[in-house]
Design a protein around this motif. Structure first.
Motif, PDB file in Angstrom:
ATOM      1  N   PRO A  15      -4.288  -6.732  21.369  1.00 22.76           N
ATOM      2  CA  PRO A  15      -2.882  -6.454  21.059  1.00 22.76           C
ATOM      3  C   PRO A  15      -2.673  -6.322  19.543  1.00 22.76           C
ATOM      4  O   PRO A  15      -3.306  -7.039  18.764  1.00 22.76           O
ATOM      5  N   ILE A  16      -1.809  -5.392  19.148  1.00 23.59           N
ATOM      6  CA  ILE A  16      -1.451  -5.236  17.728  1.00 23.59           C
ATOM      7  C   ILE A  16       0.047  -5.538  17.635  1.00 23.59           C
ATOM      8  O   ILE A  16       0.867  -4.813  18.219  1.00 23.59           O
TER       9      ILE A  16
ATOM     10  N   ILE B 248       3.854  -7.414  24.824  1.00 22.77           N
ATOM     11  CA  ILE B 248       2.570  -6.785  25.121  1.00 22.77           C
ATOM     12  C   ILE B 248       1.869  -7.515  26.270  1.00 22.77           C
ATOM     13  O   ILE B 248       1.315  -6.887  27.181  1.00 22.77           O
ATOM     14  N   SER B 249       1.906  -8.851  26.231  1.00 29.51           N
ATOM     15  CA  SER B 249       1.251  -9.657  27.275  1.00 29.51           C
ATOM     16  C   SER B 249       1.825  -9.336  28.647  1.00 29.51           C
ATOM     17  O   SER B 249       1.103  -9.257  29.647  1.00 29.51           O
TER      18      SER B 249
ATOM     19  N   ASP C 178      -5.758 -12.431  22.779  1.00 37.97           N
ATOM     20  CA  ASP C 178      -4.468 -12.670  22.126  1.00 37.97           C
ATOM     21  C   ASP C 178      -4.552 -13.778  21.074  1.00 37.97           C
ATOM     22  O   ASP C 178      -3.541 -14.397  20.718  1.00 37.97           O
ATOM     23  N   ARG C 179      -5.758 -14.030  20.545  1.00 36.37           N
ATOM     24  CA  ARG C 179      -5.897 -15.045  19.491  1.00 36.37           C
ATOM     25  C   ARG C 179      -5.014 -14.682  18.295  1.00 36.37           C
ATOM     26  O   ARG C 179      -5.026 -13.538  17.842  1.00 36.37           O
TER      27      ARG C 179
ATOM     28  N   ARG D 175     -12.985  -0.580  24.723  1.00 27.59           N
ATOM     29  CA  ARG D 175     -11.960  -1.368  24.016  1.00 27.59           C
ATOM     30  C   ARG D 175     -10.617  -0.678  24.129  1.00 27.59           C
ATOM     31  O   ARG D 175     -10.502   0.529  23.872  1.00 27.59           O
ATOM     32  N   LEU D 176      -9.616  -1.454  24.523  1.00 24.16           N
ATOM     33  CA  LEU D 176      -8.240  -0.954  24.558  1.00 24.16           C
ATOM     34  C   LEU D 176      -7.447  -1.611  23.442  1.00 24.16           C
ATOM     35  O   LEU D 176      -7.623  -2.810  23.177  1.00 24.16           O
ATOM     36  N   ALA D 177      -6.604  -0.830  22.789  1.00 27.93           N
ATOM     37  CA  ALA D 177      -5.668  -1.406  21.816  1.00 27.93           C
ATOM     38  C   ALA D 177      -4.263  -1.006  22.238  1.00 27.93           C
ATOM     39  O   ALA D 177      -4.037   0.115  22.730  1.00 27.93           O
TER      40      ALA D 177
END
Length: 491
Positions: free
Chosen positions: A306-307, A317-318, A339-340, A360-362
């Motif tokens: 997540p950005i 986002i979560s 989600d750190r 990888r997903l962003a």
């Protein structure tokens, strides 16, 4: 998280050593020559175990466990076997420690000497065949198809993580059969199982073949092998399967009553692969940015980063990502939502690239607004923006495509580094400058084999199956040769 990996083109060996440590696969331990396999490295090994174990059970094998310690007298029962392992054995001589009388520390109690020394298992043929004598009485007890997952010790002085350590993990199959043909079929079957696993799980092309007499397993009549080619042009023996004939049955008096009521010795095989496959996996696919893992063996197949700024954006986002994670897991895809809040997205991208995560997903605020994800694949490092409703199908496609693509890349490299030669001068030039597998005629003698090894450091990796058989003349002596064999420098 800067990778700072040495480039493969600069120093391949240094690149490998750095990658194993920086990707959190393993590290050297306080015991010289032994390694600590870290959780991420062990997770890959567990996937290898699971894949192989399923294949073993599908071919009728069962798992058992045998002692770590082998009485010294057992090893001396099969002469060529003990000769093959004598220099690598760790020996237990005492069973107790005590405080020294001068208070300087702990010493071995001289009163606690074992009546017979115990060898720390270098391989288990001897202890297993002593056991099989009690298990096998009649043809009804055959075939006996047993596998063991275990650790072994071979006292190595020059070690490298995964490739060569004093203690390593492996599986060893040990089977007993009523006829010679059945045992040979078993040895060939297991070579094919290993080749299937290497190519379809590890995405690593291999060549199947027979070892020469000097390269055979100690005590074997024939050794079947799979040979892989690493990116530096060196070969790596990735698995072996041995037809043992009746050597161990005779040494340990393992007989059975045949259907005709005659007492006959059984026919035997053994076969094994080890954590050396981890080294093969790393060196076959990885690049200057880190690991490249085949999706079938990756502990994390998909990571979602997540950005965001602030807790509210993260919560948003979560909420969006939750159903996607659930759907992917329901399809058997391993996924991590990172989600750190202790690390920035750039650090995470770097970390998962280094660790070889296939997809990888962003997702950031713009993606939330547009209903999209940024999707990156590890093998080519290409990125694209995908609508949310298409992302699951895209991930499924990528996991299959990456598996196939890295196999193709490795196979293309091997094909480009397979050279036929007819003269010894040409052979020496190719081995020194190009590397890879060299197919050449050899007169079948150990003397010529030893000379080539001494002069070029290249060994006969195998007498390959499936190659065209053509008679010729040995490149060194000019004597007749039935077929070409494969040479390479090797790990």
């Amino acid at each position: 998280m800067g990778k700072n990996l040495t480039k493969r083109s600069e120093d391949y060996s240094k690149w490998y050593n750095e990658l194993v440590v920086k990707a959190d696969l393993a590290e050297n331990s306080g015991v010289r020559g032994c390694m600590v396999i870290k959780p991420y490295g062990y997770a890959i090994w567990e996937k290898m175990q699971a894949g192989l174990d399923k294949m073993f059970k599908e071919t009728g094998h069962e798992n058992a466990y045998f002692p770590l310690f082998i009485p010294k007298s057992y090893l001396s029962k099969e002469a060529s076997h003990v000769e093959g392992f004598a220099k690598e054995c760790a020996v237990v001589t005492h069973y107790r420690l005590k405080n020294s009388e001068d208070g300087s520390g702990i010493v071995v109690d001289p009163e606690a000497k074992l009546e017979e020394e115990l060898i720390v298992r270098p391989t288990s043929e001897t202890i297993i065949w002593d056991t099989y004598r009690r298990w096998i009485q009649s043809y009804r007890d055959l075939p006996l198809l047993i596998n063991q997952w275990a650790n072994v010790v071979r006292w190595e002085m020059r070690t490298r993580l995964f490739l060569r350590t004093a203690e390593f993990l492996w599986q060893e199959g040990h089977t007993a059969h009523a006829t010679e043909n059945e045992a040979i079929e078993e040895a060939e079957r297991m070579m094919n199982v290993y080749a299937d696993f290497a190519e379809n799980h590890m995405a690593m092309p291999v060549i199947k073949g027979l070892k020469t007499e000097s390269e055979r397993f100690a005590g074997a009549i024939e050794t079947y092998c799979i040979e892989a080619l690493m990116q530096d042009g060196k070969a790596l023996q990735a698995g072996t399967s041995h037809f043992l004939g009746q050597n161990f049955a005779k040494a340990f008096d393992v007989k059975f009553a045949s259907k005709e009521g005659k007492q006959e010795y059984v026919w035997a095989t053994s076969w094994g692969v080890s954590t050396r496959l981890m080294g093969a996996l790393i060196m076959t696919h990885s690049d200057d940015n880190g690991l490249v893992l085949p999706p079938k063996l990756a502990p994390i197949q998909v990571v979602i980063v997540p950005i965001y700024k602030g807790v509210e954006q993260l919560d948003e986002i979560s909420e969006k990502v939750g159903p996607l994670v659930k759907e992917l897991r329901s399809k058997g895809i391993s996924v991590k939502f990172d989600d750190r809040d202790t690390h920035k997205p750039g650090f995470k991208f770097n970390e998962y690239e280094l660790k070889g995560v296939p997809v990888r997903l962003a997702i950031g605020q713009r993606d939330l607004a547009n209903g999209t994800y940024e999707v990156a694949r590890r093998d080519t490092l290409k990125k694209e923006t995908i609508p949310s409703e298409e992302v699951v199908a895209k991930i499924e496609f990528l996991l299959e495509d990456i598996q196939q693509n890295i196999y193709k890349k490795a196979n293309d490299y091997r094909v480009a580094h397979m050279t036929e030669v007819d003269t010894y001068d040409e052979f020496k030039q190719i081995i020194e400058k190009k590397g890879g597998f060299v197919a050449a005629h050899w007169d079948g003698t150990m003397e010529t084999e030893d000379r080539i090894k001494e002069e070029t450091k290249a060994t006969i990796r195998c007498i390959p199956f499936g190659f065209k058989t053509e008679e010729g003349k040995c490149m060194v002596t000019g004597k007749p040769s039935k077929e070409r064999v494969l040479f390479a420098k090797a790990y």
